[in-house]
Design a protein around this motif. Sequence first.
Motif, PDB file in Angstrom:
ATOM      1  N   SER A 178       0.862  -1.397   0.120  1.00 58.36           N
ATOM      2  CA  SER A 178      -0.144  -0.175  -0.006  1.00 58.36           C
ATOM      3  C   SER A 178       0.735   1.266  -0.006  1.00 58.36           C
ATOM      4  N   GLY A 179       2.186   1.313   0.032  1.00 57.78           N
ATOM      5  CA  GLY A 179       2.883   2.237   0.171  1.00 57.78           C
ATOM      6  C   GLY A 179       4.548   2.202  -0.044  1.00 57.78           C
ATOM      7  N   ALA A 180       5.220   3.202   0.169  1.00 55.30           N
ATOM      8  CA  ALA A 180       6.619   2.986   0.188  1.00 55.30           C
ATOM      9  C   ALA A 180       7.249   3.944   1.085  1.00 55.30           C
ATOM     10  N   GLY A 181       8.733   3.700   1.461  1.00 54.95           N
ATOM     11  CA  GLY A 181       9.516   4.831   2.436  1.00 54.95           C
ATOM     12  C   GLY A 181      10.629   4.857   1.074  1.00 54.95           C
ATOM     13  N   ILE A 182      10.696   6.468   0.877  1.00 55.08           N
ATOM     14  CA  ILE A 182      11.561   6.673  -0.272  1.00 55.08           C
ATOM     15  C   ILE A 182      12.859   7.758   0.306  1.00 55.08           C
ATOM     16  N   ILE A 183      14.040   7.565  -0.289  1.00 55.39           N
ATOM     17  CA  ILE A 183      14.973   8.575  -0.300  1.00 55.39           C
ATOM     18  C   ILE A 183      15.219   9.421  -1.273  1.00 55.39           C
ATOM     19  N   LEU A 184      15.333  10.545  -0.953  1.00 56.66           N
ATOM     20  CA  LEU A 184      15.590  11.626  -2.237  1.00 56.66           C
ATOM     21  C   LEU A 184      16.730  12.417  -1.710  1.00 56.66           C
ATOM     22  N   VAL A 185      17.585  12.788  -2.708  1.00 57.01           N
ATOM     23  CA  VAL A 185      18.908  13.814  -2.197  1.00 57.01           C
ATOM     24  C   VAL A 185      18.728  15.125  -2.738  1.00 57.01           C
ATOM     25  N   TRP A 203      16.285  13.787   1.867  1.00 55.06           N
ATOM     26  CA  TRP A 203      14.912  13.759   2.471  1.00 55.06           C
ATOM     27  C   TRP A 203      14.249  12.331   2.349  1.00 55.06           C
ATOM     28  N   THR A 204      13.503  12.143   3.408  1.00 55.29           N
ATOM     29  CA  THR A 204      12.758  10.900   3.555  1.00 55.29           C
ATOM     30  C   THR A 204      11.325  11.140   3.155  1.00 55.29           C
ATOM     31  N   LEU A 205      10.535  10.336   2.337  1.00 58.54           N
ATOM     32  CA  LEU A 205       9.233  10.549   2.099  1.00 58.54           C
ATOM     33  C   LEU A 205       8.274   9.151   2.506  1.00 58.54           C
ATOM     34  N   GLY A 206       7.238   9.332   2.947  1.00 54.76           N
ATOM     35  CA  GLY A 206       6.256   8.194   3.183  1.00 54.76           C
ATOM     36  C   GLY A 206       5.157   8.466   2.193  1.00 54.76           C
ATOM     37  N   VAL A 207       5.076   7.632   1.230  1.00 59.37           N
ATOM     38  CA  VAL A 207       4.001   7.596   0.230  1.00 59.37           C
ATOM     39  C   VAL A 207       2.952   6.546   0.578  1.00 59.37           C
ATOM     40  N   GLU A 208       1.768   6.775  -0.021  1.00 61.92           N
ATOM     41  CA  GLU A 208       0.825   5.677   0.002  1.00 61.92           C
ATOM     42  C   GLU A 208       0.103   5.707  -1.504  1.00 61.92           C
ATOM     43  N   PHE A 209       0.152   4.425  -2.017  1.00 55.65           N
ATOM     44  CA  PHE A 209      -0.430   4.256  -3.362  1.00 55.65           C
ATOM     45  C   PHE A 209      -1.846   4.775  -3.470  1.00 55.65           C
ATOM     46  N   ALA A 210      -2.351   5.766  -4.354  1.00 55.48           N
ATOM     47  CA  ALA A 210      -3.504   6.319  -4.386  1.00 55.48           C
ATOM     48  C   ALA A 210      -4.472   5.147  -4.783  1.00 55.48           C
ATOM     49  N   SER A 211      -3.960   4.539  -5.864  1.00 58.68           N
ATOM     50  CA  SER A 211      -5.005   3.723  -6.862  1.00 58.68           C
ATOM     51  C   SER A 211      -4.067   2.645  -7.728  1.00 58.68           C
ATOM     52  N   LEU A 212      -4.146   1.440  -7.038  1.00 57.86           N
ATOM     53  CA  LEU A 212      -3.604   0.278  -7.657  1.00 57.86           C
ATOM     54  C   LEU A 212      -4.714  -0.715  -8.458  1.00 57.86           C
TER      55      LEU A 212
END
Length: 134
Positions: A50-57, A100-109
């Motif tokens: 249902s989502g992901a933890g992401i790393i951005l630079v 930067w760390t982001l937590g995202v939720e998939f909106a519609s799979l």
Amino acid sequence: YYVCDIPENIFYDQRRRHYRTIIHITARPNIILTSEDILYRGLVEELSQSGAGIILVEEPEIAQREEIGCGIELEGEYTLACPVKIRHLEEKFAAKSSQWTLGVEFASLSPAQYRPLQRWLMDIERKRLRSGAV
């Protein structure tokens, strides 16, 4: 005895419906986020159904609860493309740079998107168990 007003909206930004699999640093898939014609490239640190933890630079110009485009390059030449909602955004400081760390939720799979993701997650978990990693 206390009295207070009930807020009009309550946001549960980090509630998770599924277990997040931690992905080994050598197996982390690339991710591309798109917001208003701006591309952000990063790595997926954790992934669930249902989502992901992401790393951005680079610093993203996005806000919590915003919905943006997402493409995750899973192994086997499959890219999971779907909108995501930003649930968490935080800057982390390192010795020489910040990320930067982001937590995202998939909106519609769709079911067609869900099946390859589920297979990929099960494969990652099997590899972790075989290697003895917890």
